[in-house]
Design a protein around this motif. Structure first.
Motif, PDB file in Angstrom:
ATOM      1  N   UNK A 189     124.249  53.986 123.391  1.00  0.00           N
ATOM      2  CA  UNK A 189     124.413  52.563 123.706  1.00  0.00           C
ATOM      3  C   UNK A 189     124.623  52.363 125.207  1.00  0.00           C
ATOM      4  N   UNK A 190     125.366  53.301 125.802  1.00  0.00           N
ATOM      5  CA  UNK A 190     125.583  53.169 127.247  1.00  0.00           C
ATOM      6  C   UNK A 190     124.286  53.311 128.011  1.00  0.00           C
ATOM      7  N   UNK A 191     123.472  54.268 127.561  1.00  0.00           N
ATOM      8  CA  UNK A 191     122.186  54.423 128.246  1.00  0.00           C
ATOM      9  C   UNK A 191     121.257  53.239 127.989  1.00  0.00           C
ATOM     10  N   UNK A 192     121.335  52.693 126.792  1.00  0.00           N
ATOM     11  CA  UNK A 192     120.430  51.605 126.442  1.00  0.00           C
ATOM     12  C   UNK A 192     120.798  50.305 127.136  1.00  0.00           C
ATOM     13  N   UNK A 193     122.095  49.979 127.178  1.00  0.00           N
ATOM     14  CA  UNK A 193     122.515  48.704 127.732  1.00  0.00           C
ATOM     15  C   UNK A 193     123.013  48.817 129.172  1.00  0.00           C
ATOM     16  N   UNK A 194     123.346  49.961 129.651  1.00  0.00           N
ATOM     17  CA  UNK A 194     123.916  50.055 130.992  1.00  0.00           C
ATOM     18  C   UNK A 194     123.058  50.788 131.989  1.00  0.00           C
ATOM     19  N   UNK A 195     122.136  51.642 131.568  1.00  0.00           N
ATOM     20  CA  UNK A 195     121.409  52.472 132.517  1.00  0.00           C
ATOM     21  C   UNK A 195     119.973  52.095 132.741  1.00  0.00           C
TER      22      UNK A 195
END
Length: 307
Positions: A189-195
């Protein structure tokens, strides 16, 4: 010295004629001691008092096939005291024979009675020794049986402990897999929404994360945590406590079995379980219900009480 015949001696000692005749015949008229031994060994035979019928040509005191009946005393001759002219006679120092006096007969009977008492005492001692040996053997067998039962019980406890260790290990591995999956989901989720995305979209999306009160940014509200284990502490009759972990779906009867095996309750002591706060005494019907249904998850304190 030619003493009383075996048959007469037995009759003087008080044995019934039928038994005395059987003893003399079955020992071959070998003497008073052999006849007394036979009587003591066969006194409890069911046919001991049946009438004795001597076989045809039966000869007492020797082998029938080597001497004629005129040379050997038969059972009837012995009973009548007419064996060879020496019945109730003793030989004097000058080689003459004279009849035995009543005093000599009484002495003869007294000696034979003493001999019988000695034989009976020996027999009682032998029987006592046999009883002692049987009792020792019975105790050895009892101890061996107790050892076998103890070994079976120890094996069952070991199997139960191994099973619980395996279950705990499986639960630990399952929790570890869940934690790893949660960590991977967070990272995705961090990679999808933040990166990802372009700088403009990243800049335009920057004001959104700081909004902790936004329901759309945090997703659905958290659900109530489901516990699959229960930590149970049990207070025993003497005030001591034992603690262990059970599955949430295990019945309350599993806790009672655990107390019976690991507690210090006396053998055969019937007991029940209760919750102190709020006070609730569990019945036999409650024993079949899961811990989760009884409200004993994730932890609880139970008290052992006598019925």
């Amino acid at each position: 010295m030619a003493e009383l015949t075996t048959l007469e001696s037995l009759l003087e000692m008080g044995f019934e004629r039928n038994r005395a005749e059987k003893a003399v015949a079955n020992t071959g008229n070998q003497g008073i001691e052999q006849a007394m031994d036979w009587l003591m060994e066969h006194e409890n035979d069911p046919d001991i008092d049946e009438p004795y019928v001597p076989p045809v040509g039966n000869v007492l005191g020797g082998e029938a096939h080597s001497q004629s009946s005129t040379e050997q005393p038969t059972l009837a001759d012995t009973a009548e005291g007419a064996t060879d002219g020496e019945v109730n006679y003793i030989e004097t120092e000058d080689g003459l024979k004279r009849p035995m006096t009543e005093e000599e007969k009484r002495e003869q009977v007294k000696r034979l009675e003493e001999l019988m008492r000695v034989k009976q005492a020996e027999r009682r001692e032998r029987e006592r020794a046999e009883e002692v040996e049987k009792e020792k053997q019975r105790r050895r067998q009892g101890q061996e049986l107790q050892q076998i039962r103890q070994k079976l019980q120890d094996d069952d406890m070991k199997k139960l402990a191994d099973q619980r260790r395996r279950e705990k290990m499986e639960d630990k591995l399952a929790r570890q897999r869940v934690k790893e999956k949660i960590a991977r989901d967070r990272e995705e989720r961090a990679q999808k929404f933040g990166g990802g995305g372009t700088p403009s979209t990243a800049a335009s999306s920057q004001p959104n994360p700081p909004s902790p009160s936004s329901p759309t940014s945090q997703g659905p509200p958290p659900t109530k945590k489901e516990y699959d284990e229960s930590r149970i502490q049990v207070r025993l009759l003497d005030g001591s406590t034992i603690t262990t972990v059970f599955k949430a779906q295990e019945p309350l009867a599993a806790v009672r079995v655990y107390v019976q095996v690991n507690g210090n309750t006396p053998e055969g002591q019937d007991f029940t379980l209760l919750s102190p706060y709020p006070r609730h005494v569990y019945t036999e019907l409650d024993m079949e219900k899961p811990l989760k249904e009884l409200g004993l998850v994730p932890s609880a304190v139970l008290v052992v009480t006598k019925k």
